[in-house]
Design a protein around this motif. Structure first.
Motif, PDB file in Angstrom:
ATOM      1  N   LYS A  12       0.964  -1.222  -0.038  1.00  0.00           N
ATOM      2  CA  LYS A  12      -0.053  -0.061   0.159  1.00  0.00           C
ATOM      3  C   LYS A  12       0.990   1.068   0.145  1.00  0.00           C
ATOM      4  CE  LYS A  12      -3.635   2.321   2.897  1.00  0.00           C
ATOM      5  NZ  LYS A  12      -4.420   2.221   3.814  1.00  0.00           N
ATOM      6  N   ASP A  13       2.036   1.008   0.607  1.00  0.00           N
ATOM      7  CA  ASP A  13       2.918   2.475   0.888  1.00  0.00           C
ATOM      8  C   ASP A  13       3.483   2.647  -0.479  1.00  0.00           C
ATOM      9  OD1 ASP A  13       2.253   2.671   3.587  1.00  0.00           O
ATOM     10  OD2 ASP A  13       3.853   1.567   4.236  1.00  0.00           O
TER      11      ASP A  13
ATOM     12  N   GLU B 270       1.944   6.851  -6.972  1.00  0.00           N
ATOM     13  CA  GLU B 270       0.868   7.440  -7.363  1.00  0.00           C
ATOM     14  C   GLU B 270       1.262   9.132  -6.821  1.00  0.00           C
ATOM     15  OE1 GLU B 270      -3.886   8.254  -6.062  1.00  0.00           O
ATOM     16  OE2 GLU B 270      -2.398   7.045  -4.971  1.00  0.00           O
ATOM     17  N   LYS B 271       1.939   9.449  -5.913  1.00  0.00           N
ATOM     18  CA  LYS B 271       2.118  10.784  -5.725  1.00  0.00           C
ATOM     19  C   LYS B 271       3.443  11.293  -6.519  1.00  0.00           C
ATOM     20  CE  LYS B 271       5.001  11.485  -2.002  1.00  0.00           C
ATOM     21  NZ  LYS B 271       5.382  11.675  -0.597  1.00  0.00           N
TER      22      LYS B 271
ATOM     23  N   LEU C 299       9.411  13.702  -4.943  1.00  0.00           N
ATOM     24  CA  LEU C 299       9.435  12.731  -3.903  1.00  0.00           C
ATOM     25  C   LEU C 299       9.825  13.603  -2.741  1.00  0.00           C
ATOM     26  CD1 LEU C 299      12.146   9.868  -5.183  1.00  0.00           C
ATOM     27  CD2 LEU C 299       9.525   9.750  -4.625  1.00  0.00           C
ATOM     28  N   ASP C 300       9.458  12.846  -1.534  1.00  0.00           N
ATOM     29  CA  ASP C 300       9.973  13.483  -0.329  1.00  0.00           C
ATOM     30  C   ASP C 300      10.995  12.711   0.414  1.00  0.00           C
ATOM     31  OD1 ASP C 300       7.709  15.448  -0.381  1.00  0.00           O
ATOM     32  OD2 ASP C 300       6.472  13.930   0.227  1.00  0.00           O
ATOM     33  N   PRO C 301      11.854  13.426   1.271  1.00  0.00           N
ATOM     34  CA  PRO C 301      13.097  12.780   1.771  1.00  0.00           C
ATOM     35  C   PRO C 301      12.780  11.342   2.497  1.00  0.00           C
ATOM     36  CG  PRO C 301      13.322  15.028   2.333  1.00  0.00           C
ATOM     37  CD  PRO C 301      11.868  14.935   1.586  1.00  0.00           C
ATOM     38  N   GLU C 302      11.611  11.261   3.053  1.00  0.00           N
ATOM     39  CA  GLU C 302      11.108  10.140   3.745  1.00  0.00           C
ATOM     40  C   GLU C 302      10.929   9.079   2.896  1.00  0.00           C
ATOM     41  OE1 GLU C 302       7.666  13.095   3.896  1.00  0.00           O
ATOM     42  OE2 GLU C 302       9.839  13.029   4.492  1.00  0.00           O
ATOM     43  N   ASN C 303      10.429   9.252   1.472  1.00  0.00           N
ATOM     44  CA  ASN C 303      10.289   8.465   0.534  1.00  0.00           C
ATOM     45  C   ASN C 303      11.454   7.684   0.063  1.00  0.00           C
ATOM     46  OD1 ASN C 303       7.725  10.688  -0.805  1.00  0.00           O
ATOM     47  ND2 ASN C 303       7.264   9.108   0.730  1.00  0.00           N
ATOM     48  N   VAL C 304      12.596   8.638   0.216  1.00  0.00           N
ATOM     49  CA  VAL C 304      14.169   7.802  -0.240  1.00  0.00           C
ATOM     50  C   VAL C 304      14.717   7.199   0.864  1.00  0.00           C
ATOM     51  CG1 VAL C 304      15.966   8.582  -1.344  1.00  0.00           C
ATOM     52  CG2 VAL C 304      13.908   9.600  -2.112  1.00  0.00           C
ATOM     53  N   ASP C 305      14.818   7.762   1.984  1.00  0.00           N
ATOM     54  CA  ASP C 305      15.460   7.385   3.167  1.00  0.00           C
ATOM     55  C   ASP C 305      14.779   5.684   3.715  1.00  0.00           C
ATOM     56  OD1 ASP C 305      17.205   7.021   5.260  1.00  0.00           O
ATOM     57  OD2 ASP C 305      16.300   8.247   6.594  1.00  0.00           O
TER      58      ASP C 305
ATOM     59  N   PRO D  96      14.414   2.089  -1.775  1.00  0.00           N
ATOM     60  CA  PRO D  96      13.315   2.986  -2.365  1.00  0.00           C
ATOM     61  C   PRO D  96      12.748   2.483  -3.622  1.00  0.00           C
ATOM     62  CG  PRO D  96      15.093   4.159  -2.144  1.00  0.00           C
ATOM     63  CD  PRO D  96      15.885   2.731  -2.026  1.00  0.00           C
ATOM     64  N   ASP D  97      11.355   3.130  -3.923  1.00  0.00           N
ATOM     65  CA  ASP D  97      10.647   2.575  -4.920  1.00  0.00           C
ATOM     66  C   ASP D  97      11.389   3.065  -6.512  1.00  0.00           C
ATOM     67  OD1 ASP D  97       8.156   1.533  -6.262  1.00  0.00           O
ATOM     68  OD2 ASP D  97       8.263   3.656  -7.247  1.00  0.00           O
TER      69      ASP D  97
END
Length: 683
Positions: free
Chosen positions: A18-19, A25-26, A217-223, A227-228
């Motif tokens: 889901k995440d 999507e974002k 992206l936001d930093p928390e999406n990469v850290d 990552p996707d």
């Protein structure tokens, strides 16, 4: 193909399905809006806005200036209108752009199937954004080309290992490196490297925004650990769009050139040092060797040993080392010329030319030494060979005389008894002389081996003659010993027989030997005595004129004259029988004449008087097979027969004997009363 397979992304283990769908999507929504913004189209609020199909047309016009299609319905209200808009654009993508769109239909987009919508956006991103019209697209995928561009840009950053679009970006170093490379005045990479991961990512994204790169992206999406991947590719593609027109310095090439130069210079320095050290050692060793050659004494063995050791060791080493030094010097000069340096300089007195001059002196001294050794060896060799040849001649001459004496020995045994010891004495002297000859031969061979000399034909023949003389000496000794042994045996046998008879015998040693052989022949079973039947057969063989009754009477007489309980006649008594007979010429019953005539007549009877006796004749008589086997050594063979007449035509004096008379014994037997009934059967 399932929806999941179409849009499957490589996500980290700590991010749920889901995440990562939410992250994609974002990211994809921000990417679409960044493209729509360039053409002043209003941004989308969500990916569901693509369901009308109109915004898909707007996006394609932003991505591809050559796209000219328009939606069928500008403001679709009904589902079928939206589907017709989407079917038209999907058909274009499939057939006009060659995109592999499978299992994605207009209805899926209209119904808001998020997974399939994300899959469609991913295909558009790869097709229109990453390396459009690149000549390398036939070899690499567009994602791979993007990764290759990133590797090239970040190659000079030692702490970055660019291998993928997931873990290689999670720390933020890669984003900072891209920005530092193209905008070093906006981002200090060394300071960014000391920040925390989130701070570093925030810094990179902020600087990227400042140069026109949308924050997808936001930093928390990469850290996170992984990552996707699709989200990272989408974001990095914006970096490429922004900086791909700016030149990328080939830092790898610069680094390679500098390292190559430094490596070559270092190699030249090392080669030069090793070259000069090795050259100095070689010159020193050759000087020492030349001095040792000049100080050699006149001893030919020492000179020869030095030459052999020098040629097997030092000479080869000198030549090999000089050759290597010459090659190294040439290599060094070539490298110096390549880099425009001055040629190699060598110290005075320690140059390669000095080594060459010294090497030539060593070789010249070796050749002079070799000539001197060869002359001395030839002289020594001739002296040793002359001594060997002289002794060989003396032994050969003496041995010829001894062999001649043996050849002319008397046929009389008593004469040979006197002659043989004298010949044996001469042979002993010759054996002593041969020991000297053999020692000279061994010394000659030893010198030849020490001097590494080979034997020529003349020398080989002489050595063979020495060995042959030794064989001849052994052969003569064997003949002499054999003759002496035979004579001694015969004398001993005659003496033994005479002692048994306790009287002197007028029979020859040959006749006595024959009588003993006759006894052994008729003694069946080797009993050491003859029974009555055996005795009768033996007596009628020796005395053919003797009747059976006379032989039986003689047996009883001899048996009665002994105290032995054995019913028979022993050898001693048998040998005494000829001594009982006197000489009466008028008596016809004589002992058979044990001469060649006696045996010749036997062969005549066996062969039918042909002069040739065949194997069939001998087999018919059932002769001892061992004796028959030796007949080849006695008679000449003619086809399957043997010529005995030629043999008996020769001299038979050796077998000549004196005929003996039966008269006296028979007369004596006539006066002896023997009770026939008391005579038992033979035992």
């Amino acid at each position: 193909m399932s929806d999941t397979l179409i849009i499957k992304s490589i996500s980290s283990h700590d991010v749920s399905l889901k995440d990562w769908i939410q992250v994609q999507e974002k990211t994809f929504l921000r990417w679409i809006n960044s493209k729509l913004q360039t053409h002043n189209h209003p941004p989308l609020l969500s990916l569901a806005d693509l369901g009308s199909g109109v915004d898909v047309y707007h996006l394609l016009k932003c991505l591809d200036p050559n796209f000219s299609l328009s939606p069928i319905y500008q403001r679709p209200k009904l589902k079928f209108q939206k589907m017709e808009n989407l079917n038209r654009v999907l058909d274009y993508l499939k057939h006009g752009q060659g995109l592999q769109i499978h299992n994605i239909g207009a209805e899926d987009i209209v119904d808001g199937n998020l997974k399939l919508t994300l899959g469609l956006i991913w295909l558009l991103l790869l097709n229109y954004t990453v390396f459009d019209n690149s000549e390398e697209t036939d070899t690499f995928s567009k994602k791979e080309l993007l990764l290759r561009w990133c590797k090239k840009v970040t190659a000079s950053y030692a702490d970055i290992r660019m291998t993928n679009f997931t873990s290689s970006w999670s720390s933020g170093h890669a984003f900072c490196a891209l920005l530092n490379y193209f905008k070093p005045d906006l981002l200090d990479y060394q300071k960014a490297a000391k920040m925390t991961t989130l701070d570093r990512l925030e810094l990179a994204m902020a600087v990227a925004e400042s140069v026109g790169i949308s924050r997808l992206l936001d930093p928390e999406n990469v850290d996170c650990i992984k990552p996707d991947e699709k989200s990272i590719v989408a974001y990095v593609s914006l970096f490429y769009d922004r900086f791909n027109k700016e030149p990328v310095r080939d830092t790898v090439s610069i680094k390679t050139r500098l390292e190559t130069f430094l490596g070559v210079v270092t190699e030249i320095t090392g080669l030069k040092t090793d070259y000069l050290d090795s050259l100095a050692r070689l010159i020193e060793r050759m000087r020492e060797t030349l001095d040792a050659m000049q100080r050699l004494c006149d001893d030919v063995a020492a000179k020869h040993a030095f030459l052999r050791s020098f040629r097997a060791g030092k000479k080869r080493q000198f030549l090999e080392q000089y050759s290597k030094l010459e090659s190294t010097r040439s290599k060094i000069n070539l490298m110096l010329v390549e880099f425009h340096f001055s040629q190699l300089s060598e110290p005075q007195g320690c140059a390669l030319q000095d080594a060459l001059a010294l090497l030539r002196k060593v070789v010249a001294q070796e050749q002079a030494l070799s000539s001197d050794v060869a002359a001395q060896l030839a002289h020594l060799k001739e002296d040793s060979f002359s001594k060997l040849r002289h002794l060989s001649h003396k032994v050969s001459a003496g041995l010829d005389l001894i062999e001649n004496d043996v050849l002319h020995l008397s046929d009389v045994a008593e004469a040979q008894v006197n002659e043989l010891p004298e010949i044996m004495g001469d042979l002993h002297t010759m054996e002593k002389l041969y020991e000297r000859l053999h020692g000279a031969k061994e010394e000659f061979c030893r010198k030849m081996r020490v001097m590494d000399q080979s034997f020529d034909f003349k020398e080989t023949e002489q050595l063979y003659r020495v060995e042959e003389l030794g064989f001849r000496i052994k052969l003569v000794r064997h003949i002499l010993v054999d003759k002496l042994t035979f004579i001694e045996t015969q004398f001993d046998k005659k003496e033994r027989i005479v002692k048994r008879m306790k009287t002197s015998s007028e029979l020859s040693s040959v006749q006595l030997c024959q009588l003993e052989m006759i006894f052994e022949k008729f003694d069946q079973g080797d009993k050491m005595y003859l029974n009555k039947i055996e005795f009768r057969e033996a007596m009628t063989f020796i005395y053919p004129s003797l009747s059976t009754s006379e032989a039986d009477n003689l047996f009883e007489y001899l048996y009665a004259s002994t105290s032995d309980i054995t019913r028979g006649v022993k050898l001693k008594q048998f040998l005494e029988i000829p001594g009982l007979f006197g000489e009466k010429p008028d008596r016809e019953s004589e002992m058979v004449d044990l001469t060649s005539r006696f045996y010749y007549e036997a062969f005549e009877e066996a062969s039918g008087g042909r002069g040739l006796v065949g194997k069939a004749d001998l087999e018919r008589l059932q002769l001892d097979s061992r004796l028959v086997a030796g007949i080849n050594e006695v008679f000449e063979r003619e086809d399957d027969s043997f010529n005995y007449s030629r043999f008996f035509d020769g001299d038979d004096t050796l077998l000549a004997g004196r005929p003996l008379q039966l008269d006296r014994v028979l007369d004596g037997l006539g006066s002896v009363n023997i009770d026939e009934g008391s005579v038992a059967n033979d035992i």
